[in-house]
Design a protein around this motif. Sequence first.
Motif, PDB file in Angstrom:
ATOM      1  N   GLY A   1      20.669  56.768  31.880  1.00 49.44           N
ATOM      2  CA  GLY A   1      21.811  56.671  32.777  1.00 49.44           C
ATOM      3  C   GLY A   1      22.879  55.770  32.181  1.00 49.44           C
ATOM      4  N   GLY A   2      23.884  55.505  32.932  1.00 52.30           N
ATOM      5  CA  GLY A   2      24.967  54.657  32.436  1.00 52.30           C
ATOM      6  C   GLY A   2      26.095  55.483  31.872  1.00 52.30           C
ATOM      7  N   PRO A   3      27.159  54.816  31.457  1.00 52.41           N
ATOM      8  CA  PRO A   3      28.338  55.541  30.983  1.00 52.41           C
ATOM      9  C   PRO A   3      28.108  56.224  29.638  1.00 52.41           C
ATOM     10  CG  PRO A   3      28.627  53.187  30.669  1.00 52.41           C
ATOM     11  CD  PRO A   3      27.338  53.371  31.420  1.00 52.41           C
ATOM     12  N   ARG A   4      28.850  57.296  29.428  1.00 51.69           N
ATOM     13  CA  ARG A   4      28.828  57.946  28.108  1.00 51.69           C
ATOM     14  C   ARG A   4      29.913  57.319  27.256  1.00 51.69           C
ATOM     15  NH1 ARG A   4      29.874  64.162  29.073  1.00 51.69           N
ATOM     16  NH2 ARG A   4      28.602  64.018  30.908  1.00 51.69           N
ATOM     17  N   LEU A   5      29.899  57.638  25.979  1.00 51.92           N
ATOM     18  CA  LEU A   5      30.855  57.083  25.028  1.00 51.92           C
ATOM     19  C   LEU A   5      31.807  58.185  24.582  1.00 51.92           C
ATOM     20  CD1 LEU A   5      31.401  54.382  23.517  1.00 51.92           C
ATOM     21  CD2 LEU A   5      30.009  55.271  21.659  1.00 51.92           C
ATOM     22  N   GLY A   6      33.102  57.871  24.590  1.00 56.70           N
ATOM     23  CA  GLY A   6      34.125  58.776  24.088  1.00 56.70           C
ATOM     24  C   GLY A   6      34.785  58.148  22.870  1.00 56.70           C
ATOM     25  N   LEU A   7      35.203  58.970  21.935  1.00 57.38           N
ATOM     26  CA  LEU A   7      35.851  58.508  20.700  1.00 57.38           C
ATOM     27  C   LEU A   7      37.197  59.214  20.599  1.00 57.38           C
ATOM     28  CD1 LEU A   7      32.655  58.906  18.523  1.00 57.38           C
ATOM     29  CD2 LEU A   7      33.512  56.790  19.542  1.00 57.38           C
ATOM     30  N   GLN A   8      38.270  58.442  20.623  1.00 56.82           N
ATOM     31  CA  GLN A   8      39.626  58.977  20.713  1.00 56.82           C
ATOM     32  C   GLN A   8      40.437  58.634  19.468  1.00 56.82           C
ATOM     33  OE1 GLN A   8      42.153  58.759  24.462  1.00 56.82           O
ATOM     34  NE2 GLN A   8      42.745  56.911  23.371  1.00 56.82           N
ATOM     35  N   ARG A   9      41.036  59.666  18.860  1.00 57.35           N
ATOM     36  CA  ARG A   9      41.847  59.445  17.668  1.00 57.35           C
ATOM     37  C   ARG A   9      43.136  58.710  18.018  1.00 57.35           C
ATOM     38  NH1 ARG A   9      41.317  62.174  13.129  1.00 57.35           N
ATOM     39  NH2 ARG A   9      40.545  64.042  14.185  1.00 57.35           N
ATOM     40  N   VAL A  10      43.412  57.672  17.248  1.00 64.05           N
ATOM     41  CA  VAL A  10      44.690  56.959  17.304  1.00 64.05           C
ATOM     42  C   VAL A  10      45.201  56.860  15.872  1.00 64.05           C
ATOM     43  CG1 VAL A  10      44.149  55.660  19.407  1.00 64.05           C
ATOM     44  CG2 VAL A  10      43.593  54.681  17.170  1.00 64.05           C
ATOM     45  N   PRO A  11      46.508  56.735  15.671  1.00 67.94           N
ATOM     46  CA  PRO A  11      47.051  56.767  14.314  1.00 67.94           C
ATOM     47  C   PRO A  11      46.804  55.499  13.495  1.00 67.94           C
ATOM     48  CG  PRO A  11      48.818  56.491  15.908  1.00 67.94           C
ATOM     49  CD  PRO A  11      47.559  56.723  16.688  1.00 67.94           C
ATOM     50  N   GLU A  12      46.581  54.388  14.141  1.00 69.69           N
ATOM     51  CA  GLU A  12      46.458  53.129  13.405  1.00 69.69           C
ATOM     52  C   GLU A  12      45.019  52.611  13.423  1.00 69.69           C
ATOM     53  OE1 GLU A  12      46.799  52.323  17.629  1.00 69.69           O
ATOM     54  OE2 GLU A  12      48.160  53.445  16.348  1.00 69.69           O
ATOM     55  N   PRO A  13      44.599  51.893  12.362  1.00 67.40           N
ATOM     56  CA  PRO A  13      43.270  51.272  12.369  1.00 67.40           C
ATOM     57  C   PRO A  13      43.263  50.076  13.328  1.00 67.40           C
ATOM     58  CG  PRO A  13      44.457  50.654  10.390  1.00 67.40           C
ATOM     59  CD  PRO A  13      45.315  51.658  11.113  1.00 67.40           C
ATOM     60  N   ARG A  14      42.086  49.661  13.711  1.00 68.84           N
ATOM     61  CA  ARG A  14      41.971  48.502  14.598  1.00 68.84           C
ATOM     62  C   ARG A  14      42.538  47.285  13.897  1.00 68.84           C
ATOM     63  NH1 ARG A  14      39.045  44.052  15.566  1.00 68.84           N
ATOM     64  NH2 ARG A  14      37.670  44.402  13.818  1.00 68.84           N
ATOM     65  N   ALA A  15      43.303  46.489  14.626  1.00 66.12           N
ATOM     66  CA  ALA A  15      43.861  45.244  14.096  1.00 66.12           C
ATOM     67  C   ALA A  15      43.581  44.144  15.115  1.00 66.12           C
ATOM     68  CB  ALA A  15      45.361  45.379  13.867  1.00 66.12           C
ATOM     69  N   GLY A  16      43.083  43.032  14.659  1.00 71.04           N
ATOM     70  CA  GLY A  16      42.778  41.940  15.570  1.00 71.04           C
ATOM     71  C   GLY A  16      41.478  42.168  16.317  1.00 71.04           C
ATOM     72  N   LYS A  17      41.220  41.315  17.274  1.00 68.98           N
ATOM     73  CA  LYS A  17      39.984  41.351  18.044  1.00 68.98           C
ATOM     74  C   LYS A  17      40.063  42.408  19.140  1.00 68.98           C
ATOM     75  CE  LYS A  17      36.908  38.234  20.584  1.00 68.98           C
ATOM     76  NZ  LYS A  17      36.515  39.205  21.557  1.00 68.98           N
TER      77      LYS A  17
ATOM     78  N   ILE B   1      33.102  55.017  28.454  1.00 67.38           N
ATOM     79  CA  ILE B   1      33.786  53.987  27.688  1.00 67.38           C
ATOM     80  C   ILE B   1      34.383  54.699  26.487  1.00 67.38           C
ATOM     81  CG2 ILE B   1      33.512  51.895  26.317  1.00 67.38           C
ATOM     82  CD1 ILE B   1      31.070  51.289  28.178  1.00 67.38           C
ATOM     83  N   THR B   2      35.686  54.585  26.296  1.00 69.19           N
ATOM     84  CA  THR B   2      36.372  55.276  25.207  1.00 69.19           C
ATOM     85  C   THR B   2      36.772  54.276  24.139  1.00 69.19           C
ATOM     86  OG1 THR B   2      37.166  56.962  26.727  1.00 69.19           O
ATOM     87  CG2 THR B   2      38.313  56.774  24.621  1.00 69.19           C
ATOM     88  N   VAL B   3      36.450  54.618  22.902  1.00 68.26           N
ATOM     89  CA  VAL B   3      36.736  53.779  21.744  1.00 68.26           C
ATOM     90  C   VAL B   3      37.838  54.444  20.930  1.00 68.26           C
ATOM     91  CG1 VAL B   3      35.763  52.817  19.613  1.00 68.26           C
ATOM     92  CG2 VAL B   3      34.356  52.944  21.680  1.00 68.26           C
ATOM     93  N   ASP B   4      38.901  53.703  20.639  1.00 69.61           N
ATOM     94  CA  ASP B   4      39.939  54.208  19.743  1.00 69.61           C
ATOM     95  C   ASP B   4      39.428  54.179  18.317  1.00 69.61           C
ATOM     96  OD1 ASP B   4      41.634  54.465  21.897  1.00 69.61           O
ATOM     97  OD2 ASP B   4      42.837  52.700  21.419  1.00 69.61           O
ATOM     98  N   CYS B   5      39.779  55.201  17.539  1.00 67.73           N
ATOM     99  CA  CYS B   5      39.344  55.265  16.141  1.00 67.73           C
ATOM    100  C   CYS B   5      40.272  56.213  15.380  1.00 67.73           C
ATOM    101  CB  CYS B   5      37.893  55.739  16.049  1.00 67.73           C
ATOM    102  SG  CYS B   5      37.569  57.342  16.799  1.00 67.73           S
ATOM    103  N   THR B   6      40.215  56.161  14.069  1.00 67.01           N
ATOM    104  CA  THR B   6      41.051  57.047  13.265  1.00 67.01           C
ATOM    105  C   THR B   6      40.355  58.362  12.928  1.00 67.01           C
ATOM    106  OG1 THR B   6      40.377  55.946  11.218  1.00 67.01           O
ATOM    107  CG2 THR B   6      42.398  55.160  12.276  1.00 67.01           C
ATOM    108  N   GLU B   7      39.011  58.373  12.930  1.00 62.66           N
ATOM    109  CA  GLU B   7      38.249  59.582  12.604  1.00 62.66           C
ATOM    110  C   GLU B   7      37.114  59.772  13.604  1.00 62.66           C
ATOM    111  OE1 GLU B   7      37.206  60.144   8.454  1.00 62.66           O
ATOM    112  OE2 GLU B   7      38.634  58.585   7.903  1.00 62.66           O
ATOM    113  N   PRO B   8      37.398  60.383  14.764  1.00 59.36           N
ATOM    114  CA  PRO B   8      36.372  60.482  15.802  1.00 59.36           C
ATOM    115  C   PRO B   8      35.109  61.248  15.391  1.00 59.36           C
ATOM    116  CG  PRO B   8      38.383  61.645  16.466  1.00 59.36           C
ATOM    117  CD  PRO B   8      38.678  60.933  15.200  1.00 59.36           C
TER     118      PRO B   8
END
Length: 118
Positions: A46-62, A8-15
């Motif tokens: 077990g189960g999925p690992r977590l990925g953290l991916q840099r994106v240029p913008e902060p999260r907006a909305g739900k 599961i990959t999460v978008d973030c500004t500072e991974p």
Amino acid sequence: MGLEMGMITVDCTEPQRLAEFWTAALGVSVAADYGEFVMLEGPASGGPRLGLQRVPEPRAGKNRVHVDFGADDREAEVRRLVGLGAAELGRHSAPGLEWTVLEDPEGNVFCVSAKGAH
């Protein structure tokens, strides 16, 4: 079926900074740091690992997708996660299910319920 969930990959500004929160929260280490993308070790259970991916913008909305976690002691786990930097957003229930909605230090929403109830 040939399809399985791997990450599961999460978008973030500072991974790297967000990895500090999630490694402490999940009790895992960083498996790989590619600068723009940080991959955490998979959980021992077990189960999925977590990925953290840099994106240029902060999260907006739900969030369109969020992760649900289970805990043996939901209340204690919520307190621990808040102590690590999460923010509690609310508590909810449905017949046979109670969960707490939190957000990580970058505002990504996730939930914690009793183990086996998610």
